[in-house]
Design a protein around this motif. Structure first.
Motif, PDB file in Angstrom:
ATOM      1  N   LEU A   6     158.412  28.157  -4.615  1.00 53.69           N
ATOM      2  CA  LEU A   6     159.062  27.095  -3.868  1.00 53.69           C
ATOM      3  C   LEU A   6     160.462  26.845  -4.402  1.00 53.69           C
ATOM      4  O   LEU A   6     160.749  27.073  -5.582  1.00 53.69           O
ATOM      5  N   GLU A   7     161.310  26.356  -3.525  1.00 56.45           N
ATOM      6  CA  GLU A   7     162.646  25.953  -3.943  1.00 56.45           C
ATOM      7  C   GLU A   7     162.572  24.631  -4.700  1.00 56.45           C
ATOM      8  O   GLU A   7     161.658  23.822  -4.467  1.00 56.45           O
ATOM      9  N   PRO A   8     163.533  24.365  -5.602  1.00 51.08           N
ATOM     10  CA  PRO A   8     163.519  23.092  -6.347  1.00 51.08           C
ATOM     11  C   PRO A   8     163.469  21.879  -5.428  1.00 51.08           C
ATOM     12  O   PRO A   8     162.803  20.880  -5.739  1.00 51.08           O
ATOM     13  N   ALA A  12     160.620  18.919  -5.486  1.00 54.67           N
ATOM     14  CA  ALA A  12     160.985  17.509  -5.612  1.00 54.67           C
ATOM     15  C   ALA A  12     160.423  16.699  -4.457  1.00 54.67           C
ATOM     16  O   ALA A  12     159.934  15.571  -4.636  1.00 54.67           O
ATOM     17  N   TRP A  13     160.490  17.261  -3.258  1.00 51.73           N
ATOM     18  CA  TRP A  13     159.970  16.571  -2.080  1.00 51.73           C
ATOM     19  C   TRP A  13     158.471  16.350  -2.196  1.00 51.73           C
ATOM     20  O   TRP A  13     157.966  15.271  -1.859  1.00 51.73           O
ATOM     21  N   CYS A  14     157.749  17.336  -2.706  1.00 49.80           N
ATOM     22  CA  CYS A  14     156.302  17.181  -2.894  1.00 49.80           C
ATOM     23  C   CYS A  14     156.007  16.044  -3.868  1.00 49.80           C
ATOM     24  O   CYS A  14     155.074  15.254  -3.661  1.00 49.80           O
ATOM     25  N   GLY A  15     156.799  15.955  -4.935  1.00 51.08           N
ATOM     26  CA  GLY A  15     156.623  14.866  -5.891  1.00 51.08           C
ATOM     27  C   GLY A  15     156.877  13.512  -5.251  1.00 51.08           C
ATOM     28  O   GLY A  15     156.151  12.533  -5.503  1.00 51.08           O
ATOM     29  N   LEU A  60     155.127  26.027   6.697  1.00 51.42           N
ATOM     30  CA  LEU A  60     155.128  25.841   5.248  1.00 51.42           C
ATOM     31  C   LEU A  60     155.387  24.387   4.890  1.00 51.42           C
ATOM     32  O   LEU A  60     154.703  23.813   4.027  1.00 51.42           O
ATOM     33  N   ASP A  61     156.352  23.768   5.539  1.00 51.16           N
ATOM     34  CA  ASP A  61     156.619  22.355   5.265  1.00 51.16           C
ATOM     35  C   ASP A  61     155.405  21.496   5.619  1.00 51.16           C
ATOM     36  O   ASP A  61     155.100  20.511   4.929  1.00 51.16           O
ATOM     37  N   LEU A  62     154.707  21.845   6.697  1.00 45.41           N
ATOM     38  CA  LEU A  62     153.496  21.120   7.061  1.00 45.41           C
ATOM     39  C   LEU A  62     152.460  21.237   5.946  1.00 45.41           C
ATOM     40  O   LEU A  62     151.792  20.257   5.593  1.00 45.41           O
ATOM     41  N   CYS A  63     152.326  22.423   5.370  1.00 46.93           N
ATOM     42  CA  CYS A  63     151.385  22.622   4.265  1.00 46.93           C
ATOM     43  C   CYS A  63     151.772  21.791   3.046  1.00 46.93           C
ATOM     44  O   CYS A  63     150.914  21.192   2.387  1.00 46.93           O
TER      45      CYS A  63
END
Length: 394
Positions: A6-8, A12-15, A60-63
């Protein structure tokens, strides 16, 4: 999450999503009534802009969204996913009028969507569905009434939907349903049409079902429910494509939901076995325990990687999406069942107490192995796709 995949910015968005789910969404989820649509939670997902992303983000963003929300608040994850599943056919195949009427309401959380495919006699075998779409004869208008025709008598094709749907998430409380009905008898998958049916359509009723999973699930009864050509999603007799297109996008993200639950169970187990005293030391010092936790972590990471690969394949338009999607859903949901069950075992009786995180996950984790294609169906899809590529010598 493995940083190399994943990109940084994505990490960060997942966090941020995990924090959001824990601090803003979980309190709303806890106020909801099990078995009913939590409209306050849905509205907050809309206010935060997460529902709108269902129609602008790739697979991917949905996942990433679904895994992150599931880690901290499974109710929020499920509310978001059901909005996407029910409304995706409108987004992908709807007419401008259908999209204009419903998608903004889904995005802001003021309309609840549902995906109505399964029937009492057609669960895993979706092509065998029997909800009838009987053609409705179009009457000839009286000359004096020619300027005030109704939607069912103005020359457009009309049908009456008759039959049942069951195990439908968000039923019977949704505001509209994507409904799959048989327009051509005896034609299998080729004779199915997708319809957008508002919940207030005459003849449509529903009942809630008391299920193990805490999110709302119900049955729908169609008693000559009127629909017209304006309600068709996509093309007549090509509704199975609408269903499979939706499932191919959402199956990897079902896997992401499962991975989120597995990661939550794994992290809880790491914390518990690190502090729990047993046999003169900590529980983690027992080799059998340490090896079990290592296996849980191994399977969770492997499932996550396969989910990401399947979602990326969908975003890139790869030809093997059905196989990859089936593999991702199968591996991730079976893995989550294993990890959560192992976590319960290592926690002991405390994990079965009502209100414990693992008690909650234990109830949540079972259903994904069944819905959107049971594990056995996924194996069938994988085998079919594999053999389709085999060249048999003549």
């Amino acid at each position: 999450m493995p940083a190399f995949s994943l990109e940084p910015e994505q990490i960060a968005w997942c966090g941020e999503l995990r924090t959001l789910a824990a601090e803003q969404l979980r309190p709303l989820a806890e106020k909801g009534e099990p078995g009913h649509v939590n409209r306050a939670l849905v509205a907050e997902l809309g206010r935060l802009g997460l529902l709108g992303r269902l129609f602008t983000s790739g697979a991917l963003d949905l996942c990433l969204m679904r895994e992150s929300l599931a880690y901290a608040c499974t109710e929020a994850e499920t509310a978001l996913a059901l909005q996407g599943l029910g409304a995706h056919p409108v987004h992908a195949c709807g007419t401008p009028a259908q999209r204009e009427r419903w998608l903004p309401k889904v995005a802001d959380g003021t309309a609840v969507a549902a995906f109505a495919l399964t029937e009492p006699g057609a669960g895993s075998d979706a092509a065998a569905l029997e909800l009838r779409a009987d053609p409705k004869p179009t009457p000839e208008p009286e000359p004096e009434a020619a300027g005030s025709l109704t939607a069912e008598a103005d020359g457009r094709t009309g049908w009456r939907l008759t039959g049942e749907k069951c195990w439908i998430s968000n039923a019977p409380e949704a505001d509209f349903y994507t409904v799959f009905a048989r327009t051509t008898p005896g034609a299998g998958a080729r004779g199915v049409t997708a319809f957008l049916v508002p919940a207030d359509r005459s003849g449509l009723t529903g009942t809630a079902l008391d299920m193990l999973s805490p999110h709302p699930i119900g049955a729908l009864d169609f008693d000559a429910v009127p629909v017209t050509a304006d309600d068709v999603l996509g093309e007549v007799d090509r509704g199975f494509r609408v269903a499979m297109g939706t499932l191919n996008q959402f199956r990897p993200s079902v896997g992401a939901f499962a991975v989120g639950m597995a990661q939550a169970a794994l992290d809880a187990t790491l914390a518990h076995t690190s502090r729990r005293d047993a046999f003169g030391g900590k529980l983690k010092d027992l080799q059998a325990v340490a090896h079990q936790v290592a296996e849980m972590a191994l399977r969770t990471d492997a499932a996550r990687l396969m989910v990401h690969a399947a979602a990326s394949a969908y975003d890139e338009g790869a030809p093997d999406v059905p196989k990859r999607a089936a593999m991702a859903k199968l591996l991730a949901t079976e893995t989550a069942q294993y990890v959560v069950d192992s976590a319960v075992q290592l926690h002991g009786a405390r994990a079965l107490r009502r209100g414990h995180l693992l008690e909650h996950l234990y109830r949540e984790v079972r259903a994904p192995r069944i819905y959107e294609g049971a594990s056995e169906v996924q194996r069938g899809i994988i085998a079919k796709e594999l053999y389709a590529d085999v060249e048999v010598p003549q």
